[in-house]
Design a protein around this motif. Sequence first.
Motif, PDB file in Angstrom:
ATOM      1  N   LEU A  37       0.857  -1.175   0.000  1.00  0.00           N
ATOM      2  CA  LEU A  37       0.000   0.000   0.000  1.00  0.00           C
ATOM      3  C   LEU A  37       0.897   1.231   0.000  1.00  0.00           C
ATOM      4  CD1 LEU A  37      -3.156   0.387   0.343  1.00  0.00           C
ATOM      5  CD2 LEU A  37      -2.685   0.746   2.776  1.00  0.00           C
ATOM      6  N   THR A  38       0.609   2.185  -0.875  1.00  0.00           N
ATOM      7  CA  THR A  38       1.316   3.456  -0.853  1.00  0.00           C
ATOM      8  C   THR A  38       0.304   4.592  -0.866  1.00  0.00           C
ATOM      9  OG1 THR A  38       3.039   4.784  -1.913  1.00  0.00           O
ATOM     10  CG2 THR A  38       1.541   3.606  -3.368  1.00  0.00           C
ATOM     11  N   ALA A  39       0.647   5.682  -0.189  1.00  0.00           N
ATOM     12  CA  ALA A  39      -0.242   6.838  -0.108  1.00  0.00           C
ATOM     13  C   ALA A  39       0.487   8.063  -0.645  1.00  0.00           C
ATOM     14  CB  ALA A  39      -0.693   7.074   1.327  1.00  0.00           C
ATOM     15  N   PHE A  40      -0.093   8.713  -1.654  1.00  0.00           N
ATOM     16  CA  PHE A  40       0.431   9.949  -2.229  1.00  0.00           C
ATOM     17  C   PHE A  40      -0.348  11.118  -1.620  1.00  0.00           C
ATOM     18  CE2 PHE A  40       1.031   6.621  -5.393  1.00  0.00           C
ATOM     19  CZ  PHE A  40       2.357   6.796  -5.769  1.00  0.00           C
ATOM     20  N   ASP A  41       0.378  12.189  -1.273  1.00  0.00           N
ATOM     21  CA  ASP A  41      -0.296  13.317  -0.634  1.00  0.00           C
ATOM     22  C   ASP A  41      -0.721  14.413  -1.608  1.00  0.00           C
ATOM     23  OD1 ASP A  41       2.061  14.581  -1.306  1.00  0.00           O
ATOM     24  OD2 ASP A  41       2.517  15.290   0.715  1.00  0.00           O
ATOM     25  N   GLY A  42      -0.467  14.229  -2.905  1.00  0.00           N
ATOM     26  CA  GLY A  42      -0.831  15.232  -3.896  1.00  0.00           C
ATOM     27  C   GLY A  42       0.124  16.406  -3.951  1.00  0.00           C
ATOM     28  N   LYS A  43       1.203  16.365  -3.147  1.00  0.00           N
ATOM     29  CA  LYS A  43       2.162  17.470  -3.096  1.00  0.00           C
ATOM     30  C   LYS A  43       3.605  17.014  -3.322  1.00  0.00           C
ATOM     31  CE  LYS A  43      -0.755  19.959   0.210  1.00  0.00           C
ATOM     32  NZ  LYS A  43      -0.829  20.548   1.581  1.00  0.00           N
TER      33      LYS A  43
ATOM     34  N   LEU B  84       5.224  10.696  -0.272  1.00  0.00           N
ATOM     35  CA  LEU B  84       4.504   9.424  -0.214  1.00  0.00           C
ATOM     36  C   LEU B  84       4.965   8.607   0.977  1.00  0.00           C
ATOM     37  CD1 LEU B  84       6.456   6.832  -1.236  1.00  0.00           C
ATOM     38  CD2 LEU B  84       6.239   8.028  -3.400  1.00  0.00           C
ATOM     39  N   THR B  85       4.127   7.645   1.351  1.00  0.00           N
ATOM     40  CA  THR B  85       4.479   6.620   2.328  1.00  0.00           C
ATOM     41  C   THR B  85       4.178   5.263   1.704  1.00  0.00           C
ATOM     42  OG1 THR B  85       2.281   6.661   3.351  1.00  0.00           O
ATOM     43  CG2 THR B  85       3.951   8.133   4.272  1.00  0.00           C
ATOM     44  N   ALA B  86       4.852   4.212   2.189  1.00  0.00           N
ATOM     45  CA  ALA B  86       4.635   2.882   1.616  1.00  0.00           C
ATOM     46  C   ALA B  86       4.807   1.812   2.678  1.00  0.00           C
ATOM     47  CB  ALA B  86       5.601   2.635   0.459  1.00  0.00           C
ATOM     48  N   GLN B  87       4.090   0.709   2.501  1.00  0.00           N
ATOM     49  CA  GLN B  87       4.228  -0.473   3.347  1.00  0.00           C
ATOM     50  C   GLN B  87       3.887  -1.693   2.505  1.00  0.00           C
ATOM     51  OE1 GLN B  87       0.691   0.735   5.970  1.00  0.00           O
ATOM     52  NE2 GLN B  87       0.365  -1.495   5.817  1.00  0.00           N
ATOM     53  N   ASP B  88       4.591  -2.812   2.733  1.00  0.00           N
ATOM     54  CA  ASP B  88       4.280  -4.001   1.932  1.00  0.00           C
ATOM     55  C   ASP B  88       4.799  -5.270   2.574  1.00  0.00           C
ATOM     56  OD1 ASP B  88       7.005  -4.220   1.355  1.00  0.00           O
ATOM     57  OD2 ASP B  88       6.810  -3.709  -0.763  1.00  0.00           O
ATOM     58  N   THR B  89       4.485  -6.389   1.920  1.00  0.00           N
ATOM     59  CA  THR B  89       5.059  -7.699   2.202  1.00  0.00           C
ATOM     60  C   THR B  89       5.790  -8.136   0.946  1.00  0.00           C
ATOM     61  OG1 THR B  89       3.330  -8.320   3.789  1.00  0.00           O
ATOM     62  CG2 THR B  89       4.560 -10.110   2.743  1.00  0.00           C
ATOM     63  N   VAL B  90       7.038  -8.597   1.088  1.00  0.00           N
ATOM     64  CA  VAL B  90       7.846  -8.958  -0.074  1.00  0.00           C
ATOM     65  C   VAL B  90       8.419 -10.365   0.106  1.00  0.00           C
ATOM     66  CG1 VAL B  90       9.891  -7.827   0.915  1.00  0.00           C
ATOM     67  CG2 VAL B  90       9.777  -8.256  -1.558  1.00  0.00           C
ATOM     68  N   SER B  91       8.416 -11.105  -0.988  1.00  0.00           N
ATOM     69  CA  SER B  91       9.049 -12.424  -1.029  1.00  0.00           C
ATOM     70  C   SER B  91      10.232 -12.329  -1.989  1.00  0.00           C
ATOM     71  CB  SER B  91       8.054 -13.485  -1.517  1.00  0.00           C
ATOM     72  OG  SER B  91       8.708 -14.729  -1.711  1.00  0.00           O
TER      73      SER B  91
ATOM     74  N   ARG C  65       7.362  -4.217   5.775  1.00  0.00           N
ATOM     75  CA  ARG C  65       8.356  -3.259   5.298  1.00  0.00           C
ATOM     76  C   ARG C  65       7.693  -1.892   5.158  1.00  0.00           C
ATOM     77  NH1 ARG C  65      11.661  -4.030  -0.379  1.00  0.00           N
ATOM     78  NH2 ARG C  65       9.507  -4.078  -1.147  1.00  0.00           N
ATOM     79  N   ILE C  66       8.293  -0.825   5.690  1.00  0.00           N
ATOM     80  CA  ILE C  66       7.693   0.502   5.624  1.00  0.00           C
ATOM     81  C   ILE C  66       8.737   1.526   5.191  1.00  0.00           C
ATOM     82  CG2 ILE C  66       5.937   0.035   7.385  1.00  0.00           C
ATOM     83  CD1 ILE C  66       7.687   1.537   9.387  1.00  0.00           C
ATOM     84  N   GLY C  67       8.263   2.636   4.624  1.00  0.00           N
ATOM     85  CA  GLY C  67       9.173   3.695   4.198  1.00  0.00           C
ATOM     86  C   GLY C  67       8.421   4.936   3.782  1.00  0.00           C
ATOM     87  N   THR C  68       9.174   6.022   3.653  1.00  0.00           N
ATOM     88  CA  THR C  68       8.629   7.284   3.147  1.00  0.00           C
ATOM     89  C   THR C  68       9.489   7.741   1.982  1.00  0.00           C
ATOM     90  OG1 THR C  68       9.976   8.609   4.667  1.00  0.00           O
ATOM     91  CG2 THR C  68       7.771   7.955   5.417  1.00  0.00           C
ATOM     92  N   GLY C  69       8.940   8.619   1.163  1.00  0.00           N
ATOM     93  CA  GLY C  69       9.698   9.071   0.009  1.00  0.00           C
ATOM     94  C   GLY C  69       9.058  10.248  -0.681  1.00  0.00           C
TER      95      GLY C  69
ATOM     96  N   CYS D 149       2.081  12.999 -17.839  1.00  0.00           N
ATOM     97  CA  CYS D 149       1.578  11.937 -16.950  1.00  0.00           C
ATOM     98  C   CYS D 149       2.570  10.806 -16.713  1.00  0.00           C
ATOM     99  CB  CYS D 149       0.244  11.372 -17.455  1.00  0.00           C
ATOM    100  SG  CYS D 149      -1.070  12.617 -17.514  1.00  0.00           S
ATOM    101  N   THR D 150       3.850  11.027 -17.029  1.00  0.00           N
ATOM    102  CA  THR D 150       4.903  10.126 -16.573  1.00  0.00           C
ATOM    103  C   THR D 150       5.486  10.714 -15.293  1.00  0.00           C
ATOM    104  OG1 THR D 150       6.610  11.267 -17.861  1.00  0.00           O
ATOM    105  CG2 THR D 150       5.446   9.429 -18.932  1.00  0.00           C
ATOM    106  N   GLY D 151       6.286   9.930 -14.591  1.00  0.00           N
ATOM    107  CA  GLY D 151       6.874  10.452 -13.372  1.00  0.00           C
ATOM    108  C   GLY D 151       7.896   9.501 -12.793  1.00  0.00           C
ATOM    109  N   SER D 152       8.449   9.871 -11.650  1.00  0.00           N
ATOM    110  CA  SER D 152       9.436   9.048 -10.965  1.00  0.00           C
ATOM    111  C   SER D 152       9.276   9.220  -9.466  1.00  0.00           C
ATOM    112  CB  SER D 152      10.858   9.432 -11.397  1.00  0.00           C
ATOM    113  OG  SER D 152      11.114  10.799 -11.103  1.00  0.00           O
ATOM    114  N   ALA D 153       9.795   8.243  -8.712  1.00  0.00           N
ATOM    115  CA  ALA D 153       9.644   8.273  -7.261  1.00  0.00           C
ATOM    116  C   ALA D 153      10.811   7.560  -6.593  1.00  0.00           C
ATOM    117  CB  ALA D 153       8.323   7.628  -6.851  1.00  0.00           C
ATOM    118  N   MET D 154      11.008   7.856  -5.306  1.00  0.00           N
ATOM    119  CA  MET D 154      12.018   7.214  -4.486  1.00  0.00           C
ATOM    120  C   MET D 154      11.410   6.930  -3.114  1.00  0.00           C
ATOM    121  SD  MET D 154      14.213   7.593  -1.733  1.00  0.00           S
ATOM    122  CE  MET D 154      14.242   9.354  -1.461  1.00  0.00           C
ATOM    123  N   VAL D 155      11.734   5.738  -2.566  1.00  0.00           N
ATOM    124  CA  VAL D 155      11.232   5.352  -1.246  1.00  0.00           C
ATOM    125  C   VAL D 155      12.415   4.936  -0.375  1.00  0.00           C
ATOM    126  CG1 VAL D 155       9.556   3.991   0.033  1.00  0.00           C
ATOM    127  CG2 VAL D 155       9.184   4.437  -2.399  1.00  0.00           C
ATOM    128  N   GLY D 156      12.521   5.542   0.817  1.00  0.00           N
ATOM    129  CA  GLY D 156      13.586   5.207   1.750  1.00  0.00           C
ATOM    130  C   GLY D 156      13.111   4.270   2.842  1.00  0.00           C
TER     131      GLY D 156
END
Length: 300
Positions: free
Chosen positions: A96-102, A105-112, A121-125, A133-140
């Motif tokens: 799950l990731t949440a974008f704030d429109g500004k 973002l925040t993110a959390q998941d389960t990974v195999s 697993r959690i992070g912000t970015g 309508c293309t873009g890029s992102a980074m999550v720490g």
Amino acid sequence: MRHQRVPAGNSPDVAYAGSATWRLKMRTTKCVENRSGFMRVLSLIVFVSIFSLAGVTPTVHAERRNECSQETLKGSYGYVLTGLIAGDGRVAAVGLTAFDGKGSLTAQDTVSTNGAIRRGRIGTGSYTVNPNCTGSAMVGGDFAGLTFDFMIVPGTEGGELSFIITNLGTVQTGVAMRTGDEECTLRSLQGTYRVLAAEGTNNLGQRSAVVGFRVFDGAGHLTVAEDTRTADGISFQHAIGPLASYAVNPNCTVEYLQTDGRLFDGVIVAGGNEAYFVGTRPGTISAPLLKKQSRHHDDD
């Protein structure tokens, strides 16, 4: 009776050309011509205005309406990704990731990762969105500088996007979709869902794939499961799958436990029309995608 003398060499028409009657006629003719010209210009203005209002001539406003910005991505999105990591093998994740429109973002998941399971697993970015309508992102955080490029699907108003991980040594792609406008409940997962799980690995280390369907009752129970499976492209098996129970959190994440002990973490998206899962059984990689069918199963 006296007759008007016409000067020698002049005809009656010439004399008329200089008369008051002639001058009046000429002024009238010019007035009509000027009015005709004015009407032609007015008609042209009306013609152009009509086509402008209809959107035929100007395309600038339409193009601007189709442009994207940071605000296009706003809210909670469920995602699934699959692929490879050089040196580590296959990977699958659901989260799950949440974008704030500004731009944050925040993110959390389960990974195999090659069958090694990591939950929570959690992070912000941060993220940027281009007008096309293309873009890029980074999550720490626990994601350790994960980067990805994405494309917002046209016509979804920012509700759906596809992405590709851009860290060196990765070959991973995924999709993300808004979870919906409301909190999720057990009834958010209800009805008949098509199942597709490709490019997995079973507990014997064999490459596996599954197609089938699931029926959820909206009260926490899987009531019907039926599959066709393959392992390494050698064996094909049609099976009645085990039943299961499931729990849904308000943020639309899901835990799904089968009676044979296998556990899946997932997320409900599109208001319950789709769901993404990842298997959490050690040594396995499985990322089933569920899509709700138009004709729902009815329990008698």
